[in-house]
Design a protein around this motif. Structure first.
Motif, PDB file in Angstrom:
ATOM      1  N   ALA A   1       0.748  -1.270   0.012  1.00 35.04           N
ATOM      2  CA  ALA A   1      -0.371   0.101   0.068  1.00 35.04           C
ATOM      3  C   ALA A   1       0.890   1.332   0.073  1.00 35.04           C
ATOM      4  O   ALA A   1       0.543   2.300  -0.972  1.00 35.04           O
ATOM      5  CB  ALA A   1      -0.905   0.085   1.166  1.00 35.04           C
ATOM      6  N   ALA A   2       1.740   1.156   0.765  1.00 36.67           N
ATOM      7  CA  ALA A   2       2.920   2.398   0.814  1.00 36.67           C
ATOM      8  C   ALA A   2       3.574   2.541  -0.538  1.00 36.67           C
ATOM      9  O   ALA A   2       3.565   3.800  -0.982  1.00 36.67           O
ATOM     10  CB  ALA A   2       3.931   2.250   1.945  1.00 36.67           C
ATOM     11  N   LYS A   3       3.804   1.694  -1.166  1.00 35.55           N
ATOM     12  CA  LYS A   3       4.444   1.682  -2.500  1.00 35.55           C
ATOM     13  C   LYS A   3       3.551   2.097  -3.592  1.00 35.55           C
ATOM     14  O   LYS A   3       4.233   2.869  -4.587  1.00 35.55           O
ATOM     15  CB  LYS A   3       5.023   0.258  -3.036  1.00 35.55           C
ATOM     16  N   THR A   4       2.326   2.064  -3.568  1.00 35.80           N
ATOM     17  CA  THR A   4       1.675   2.752  -4.538  1.00 35.80           C
ATOM     18  C   THR A   4       1.565   4.332  -4.355  1.00 35.80           C
ATOM     19  O   THR A   4       1.149   5.009  -5.263  1.00 35.80           O
ATOM     20  CB  THR A   4      -0.054   2.180  -4.170  1.00 35.80           C
ATOM     21  N   GLY A   5       2.059   4.867  -3.240  1.00 35.70           N
ATOM     22  CA  GLY A   5       2.065   6.126  -3.161  1.00 35.70           C
ATOM     23  C   GLY A   5       0.896   6.781  -2.460  1.00 35.70           C
ATOM     24  O   GLY A   5       0.750   7.967  -2.203  1.00 35.70           O
ATOM     25  N   ALA A   6       0.000   5.980  -1.925  1.00 41.40           N
ATOM     26  CA  ALA A   6      -1.054   6.322  -1.185  1.00 41.40           C
ATOM     27  C   ALA A   6      -0.530   7.045   0.023  1.00 41.40           C
ATOM     28  O   ALA A   6       0.448   6.965   0.687  1.00 41.40           O
ATOM     29  CB  ALA A   6      -1.855   5.089  -0.657  1.00 41.40           C
ATOM     30  N   ASP A   7      -1.526   8.037   0.415  1.00 37.63           N
ATOM     31  CA  ASP A   7      -1.319   8.744   1.760  1.00 37.63           C
ATOM     32  C   ASP A   7      -1.531   8.056   3.048  1.00 37.63           C
ATOM     33  O   ASP A   7      -0.937   8.303   3.915  1.00 37.63           O
ATOM     34  CB  ASP A   7      -2.108  10.147   1.671  1.00 37.63           C
ATOM     35  N   ARG A   8      -2.417   7.176   3.025  1.00 38.43           N
ATOM     36  CA  ARG A   8      -2.914   6.392   4.440  1.00 38.43           C
ATOM     37  C   ARG A   8      -3.369   5.189   3.793  1.00 38.43           C
ATOM     38  O   ARG A   8      -3.712   4.950   2.713  1.00 38.43           O
ATOM     39  CB  ARG A   8      -4.211   7.330   4.882  1.00 38.43           C
ATOM     40  N   ILE A   9      -3.582   4.333   4.996  1.00 37.17           N
ATOM     41  CA  ILE A   9      -4.380   3.142   5.102  1.00 37.17           C
ATOM     42  C   ILE A   9      -5.469   3.347   5.665  1.00 37.17           C
ATOM     43  O   ILE A   9      -5.573   4.278   6.593  1.00 37.17           O
ATOM     44  CB  ILE A   9      -3.585   1.820   5.366  1.00 37.17           C
ATOM     45  N   GLU A  10      -6.653   2.585   5.339  1.00 38.08           N
ATOM     46  CA  GLU A  10      -7.747   2.414   6.530  1.00 38.08           C
ATOM     47  C   GLU A  10      -7.749   0.900   6.810  1.00 38.08           C
ATOM     48  O   GLU A  10      -7.923  -0.076   6.039  1.00 38.08           O
ATOM     49  CB  GLU A  10      -8.929   2.667   5.788  1.00 38.08           C
ATOM     50  N   LEU A  11      -7.537   0.571   8.177  1.00 39.35           N
ATOM     51  CA  LEU A  11      -7.802  -0.716   8.535  1.00 39.35           C
ATOM     52  C   LEU A  11      -8.995  -1.133   8.738  1.00 39.35           C
ATOM     53  O   LEU A  11      -9.724  -0.615   9.450  1.00 39.35           O
ATOM     54  CB  LEU A  11      -6.900  -0.722   9.955  1.00 39.35           C
ATOM     55  N   TYR A  12      -9.258  -2.462   8.320  1.00 36.34           N
ATOM     56  CA  TYR A  12     -10.675  -2.919   8.298  1.00 36.34           C
ATOM     57  C   TYR A  12     -10.679  -3.601   9.557  1.00 36.34           C
ATOM     58  O   TYR A  12     -10.264  -4.702   9.764  1.00 36.34           O
ATOM     59  CB  TYR A  12     -10.685  -3.978   6.928  1.00 36.34           C
ATOM     60  N   THR A  13     -11.639  -3.177  10.299  1.00 33.79           N
ATOM     61  CA  THR A  13     -11.391  -3.558  11.844  1.00 33.79           C
ATOM     62  C   THR A  13     -12.623  -4.429  12.071  1.00 33.79           C
ATOM     63  O   THR A  13     -12.752  -4.717  13.152  1.00 33.79           O
ATOM     64  CB  THR A  13     -11.717  -2.275  12.751  1.00 33.79           C
ATOM     65  N   GLU A  14     -13.310  -5.114  11.179  1.00 30.87           N
ATOM     66  CA  GLU A  14     -14.430  -5.969  11.766  1.00 30.87           C
ATOM     67  C   GLU A  14     -13.630  -7.224  12.437  1.00 30.87           C
ATOM     68  O   GLU A  14     -14.260  -7.621  13.448  1.00 30.87           O
ATOM     69  CB  GLU A  14     -15.103  -6.549  10.525  1.00 30.87           C
ATOM     70  N   PRO A  15     -12.724  -7.767  12.271  1.00 29.98           N
ATOM     71  CA  PRO A  15     -11.985  -9.028  12.880  1.00 29.98           C
ATOM     72  C   PRO A  15     -11.674  -8.466  14.310  1.00 29.98           C
ATOM     73  O   PRO A  15     -12.017  -9.347  15.270  1.00 29.98           O
ATOM     74  CB  PRO A  15     -10.599  -9.074  12.042  1.00 29.98           C
TER      75      PRO A  15
END
Length: 237
Positions: free
Chosen positions: A142-156
């Motif tokens: 995700a970082a390598k794509t150049g995105a600014d952020r991630i959103e953690l999928y927190t259902e688990p």
């Protein structure tokens, strides 16, 4: 400070159940902001079963806080995003027929596609976030794509929290810290509630934003919208 972004999809679901314009999605959105929400999230889907594309165009000029649009980056979705220019776009790998988001991106095997989408959005000065599960390699790509952020999928996390909250939070802390080390901002969302949000924030205090819709609207049925937003913000102090 971790911002609370209220997802107003469920308001639109209730409106669509009867037709007409009650509840009024625009009014509820403005009320959420006046009650203290620091952001508004919408997730238009291809069948427009809750938030409609027309809602997005109506809401954009009215929203005075951060405006976050989630969704699968189809051609139609990206066309809307580039026209509306929200504060943030969150890329979600939803199939067209899912009830709700149920997985994060495989960023390694979708790297080229995501990189192109991120470039497109960032060229329009739109902050870009990628919806992911707490896997360190997934975070790295995700970082390598150049995105600014991630959103953690927190259902688990939400599912495991009642049985063992330490076990539930561990992979999310590791993923969040890894993301921060790679220069990514970290958001979180899905099934966060008054029961589990405070602990998540205590363990990952550097979260930039949490996006909450279903549980918040359910709580508002009992507590009222103003009080519900107040209590969710208390969890983020």
């Amino acid at each position: 400070m971790t911002k609370l972004s209220v997802n107003v999809n469920k308001t639109a679901t209730l409106r669509n159940a009867r037709g007409g314009n009650i509840p009024n999605v625009l009014k509820v959105t403005l009320d959420c902001e006046s009650f203290g929400a620091e952001g508004i999230t919408v997730h238009p889907r291809p069948d427009e079963r809750h938030i409609r594309y027309a809602d997005v165009y109506e809401l954009r000029p009215a929203v005075s806080t951060e405006f976050n649009i989630e969704g699968y980056p189809s051609e139609k979705f990206l066309d809307m995003v580039l026209k509306v220019k929200p504060t943030q776009v969150t890329l979600v790998p939803d199939a067209h027929d899912v009830i709700t988001s149920n997985a994060g991106w495989d960023t390694k095997n979708n790297f080229d596609f995501l990189s192109k989408v991120v470039d497109l959005c960032k060229s329009a000065n739109i902050r870009t976030s990628i919806f992911v599960e707490p896997d360190l390699e997934i975070v790295e790509y995700a970082a390598k794509t150049g995105a600014d952020r991630i959103e953690l999928y927190t259902e688990p996390y939400a599912v495991r929290y009642p049985q063992d909250k330490e076990d539930a939070i561990k992979p999310f802390v590791e993923a969040a810290e890894h993301a921060r080390g790679l220069g990514l901002g970290v958001n979180a969302g899905h099934d966060l509630s008054l029961e589990n949000l405070r602990f998540l924030h205590e363990r990952i205090p550097f979260l930039s934003e949490v996006s909450i819709g279903h549980c918040l609207i359910c709580d508002a049925l009992y507590l009222g919208l103003r009080e519900t937003i107040k209590q969710y913000k208390e969890c983020l102090k």
